[in-house]
Design an enzyme around this catalytic site. Sequence first.
Site, PDB file in Angstrom:
ATOM      1  N   VAL A   1     -21.585  -1.255 -57.308  1.00  0.00           N
ATOM      2  CA  VAL A   1     -21.262  -2.679 -57.482  1.00  0.00           C
ATOM      3  C   VAL A   1     -21.641  -3.131 -58.884  1.00  0.00           C
ATOM      4  O   VAL A   1     -20.871  -3.819 -59.561  1.00  0.00           O
ATOM      5  CB  VAL A   1     -21.973  -3.537 -56.418  1.00  0.00           C
ATOM      6  CG1 VAL A   1     -21.746  -5.021 -56.704  1.00  0.00           C
ATOM      7  CG2 VAL A   1     -21.475  -3.200 -55.028  1.00  0.00           C
TER       8      VAL A   1
ATOM      9  N   ARG B   1     -26.127  -0.612 -46.997  1.00  0.00           N
ATOM     10  CA  ARG B   1     -25.957  -0.301 -45.575  1.00  0.00           C
ATOM     11  C   ARG B   1     -25.408   1.114 -45.399  1.00  0.00           C
ATOM     12  O   ARG B   1     -24.702   1.631 -46.244  1.00  0.00           O
ATOM     13  CB  ARG B   1     -24.963  -1.271 -44.926  1.00  0.00           C
ATOM     14  CG  ARG B   1     -25.469  -2.645 -44.705  1.00  0.00           C
ATOM     15  CD  ARG B   1     -24.544  -3.378 -43.736  1.00  0.00           C
ATOM     16  NE  ARG B   1     -23.214  -3.628 -44.278  1.00  0.00           N
ATOM     17  CZ  ARG B   1     -22.170  -3.987 -43.545  1.00  0.00           C
ATOM     18  NH1 ARG B   1     -22.294  -4.092 -42.230  1.00  0.00           N
ATOM     19  NH2 ARG B   1     -20.994  -4.226 -44.097  1.00  0.00           N
TER      20      ARG B   1
ATOM     21  N   VAL C   1     -26.558 -10.799 -54.926  1.00  0.00           N
ATOM     22  CA  VAL C   1     -25.495 -10.025 -54.299  1.00  0.00           C
ATOM     23  C   VAL C   1     -26.070  -9.102 -53.225  1.00  0.00           C
ATOM     24  O   VAL C   1     -25.427  -8.802 -52.223  1.00  0.00           O
ATOM     25  CB  VAL C   1     -24.721  -9.200 -55.350  1.00  0.00           C
ATOM     26  CG1 VAL C   1     -23.597  -8.412 -54.702  1.00  0.00           C
ATOM     27  CG2 VAL C   1     -24.175 -10.111 -56.451  1.00  0.00           C
ATOM     28  N   THR C   2     -27.305  -8.660 -53.405  1.00  0.00           N
ATOM     29  CA  THR C   2     -27.958  -7.731 -52.480  1.00  0.00           C
ATOM     30  C   THR C   2     -28.012  -8.313 -51.067  1.00  0.00           C
ATOM     31  O   THR C   2     -28.305  -9.503 -50.878  1.00  0.00           O
ATOM     32  CB  THR C   2     -29.382  -7.436 -52.968  1.00  0.00           C
ATOM     33  OG1 THR C   2     -29.336  -6.985 -54.316  1.00  0.00           O
ATOM     34  CG2 THR C   2     -30.051  -6.386 -52.110  1.00  0.00           C
TER      35      THR C   2
ATOM     36  N   ARG D   1     -10.979 -11.324 -48.699  1.00  0.00           N
ATOM     37  CA  ARG D   1     -10.586 -10.373 -47.660  1.00  0.00           C
ATOM     38  C   ARG D   1      -9.619 -11.013 -46.671  1.00  0.00           C
ATOM     39  O   ARG D   1      -8.604 -10.419 -46.285  1.00  0.00           O
ATOM     40  CB  ARG D   1     -11.830  -9.843 -46.945  1.00  0.00           C
ATOM     41  CG  ARG D   1     -12.606  -8.842 -47.775  1.00  0.00           C
ATOM     42  CD  ARG D   1     -13.926  -8.445 -47.148  1.00  0.00           C
ATOM     43  NE  ARG D   1     -14.494  -7.305 -47.880  1.00  0.00           N
ATOM     44  CZ  ARG D   1     -15.778  -6.977 -47.872  1.00  0.00           C
ATOM     45  NH1 ARG D   1     -16.649  -7.695 -47.163  1.00  0.00           N
ATOM     46  NH2 ARG D   1     -16.206  -5.933 -48.559  1.00  0.00           N
TER      47      ARG D   1
ATOM     48  N   HIS E   1     -23.092 -14.292 -44.309  1.00  0.00           N
ATOM     49  CA  HIS E   1     -22.297 -13.109 -44.668  1.00  0.00           C
ATOM     50  C   HIS E   1     -22.604 -11.999 -43.680  1.00  0.00           C
ATOM     51  O   HIS E   1     -23.348 -11.055 -43.956  1.00  0.00           O
ATOM     52  CB  HIS E   1     -22.660 -12.675 -46.093  1.00  0.00           C
ATOM     53  CG  HIS E   1     -21.839 -11.543 -46.617  1.00  0.00           C
ATOM     54  ND1 HIS E   1     -20.468 -11.526 -46.585  1.00  0.00           N
ATOM     55  CD2 HIS E   1     -22.203 -10.376 -47.205  1.00  0.00           C
ATOM     56  CE1 HIS E   1     -20.019 -10.413 -47.129  1.00  0.00           C
ATOM     57  NE2 HIS E   1     -21.057  -9.686 -47.510  1.00  0.00           N
TER      58      HIS E   1
END
Length: 307
Positions: free
Chosen positions: A12, A82, A118-119, A151, A175
């Site tokens: 990322v 993940r 972002v993590t 998405r 999220h």
Amino acid sequence: MHKICIVGAGRVGESTAQIIAKEELCREVALLDIHEGVPQGIALDIQQSASLLRFDTRVTGDTDPAIMADSDMVIITAGFPRKPGMSRSDVLEANLSIIDGLVDHAVKFAPDAMIMMVTNPVDVLTWRAWQRSGWSRNRVFGQSGALDTARMISFIALETGYSIKDISALVLGGHGDAMVPLPRFTDISGIPIEHFLGTATIEQIAERTRQGGGEILALKKHSSAYDSPAAAIASMVDAIQHNRKRILPCVSILEGEYGQQGIAMGVPAVLDENGLVKIVELKLNASEQKDFDRSADMVRADIRLLP
């Protein structure tokens, strides 16, 4: 913004650095990572593409947190990703100590910066970064809503065959599996999505949106998504760098908006040169509010786990 520091030179972080450099969203991109040689090598690789892609952005890398110095924004992508079968909440404990240390470095070396988290779990860690830094909420926010919405738009385009450029959508909430896609705020060239798709298909798209990251992870097996998250990050950076006053769904610190307080969640917000300057509060119907509150309950449960 003159300088942006991207923390975490994984997939990322690397993809984000490439887009930001290519689009010349700042003069200098600094990559920070704990693995010696990795941020330096990635920075050099990107830098050597400059003449081919026609950008003047300078890209550097280091393992020393002092590379954050004078950054206008710190984008935190570092942490344990993940694995298949894991939820975003499952990596909270592993990533918490990492984020605490990085926020402390940002406060020390870049006290006037903004932090974009972002993590994962991004809602909880955005809350933690805001709490630990002591900064105002316009300077600490997270990326997820822009990605989740992208998405949903992609799935609608694939289903209908219509141009993705004409589709607008909105996804709120945490999220995770309880995120809240909002078909009522989704259209194609201003025409409500219900004109094109039936209720069952719309719900299938909403559910696929909730599982969007997990779907990619299950397919790739050894890597989660990185191109689409990087593009979502860059869209937020672009809005801030160019003072666009864009309305994008972002993980925001809520202070009573949507009936929630003491939490960070994805909501539509205005981004300009000062960061996240305003939360746009929509009037949700009873069903939408119920889903949003359920999502908030799940985020708050993770926040309660913080020491």
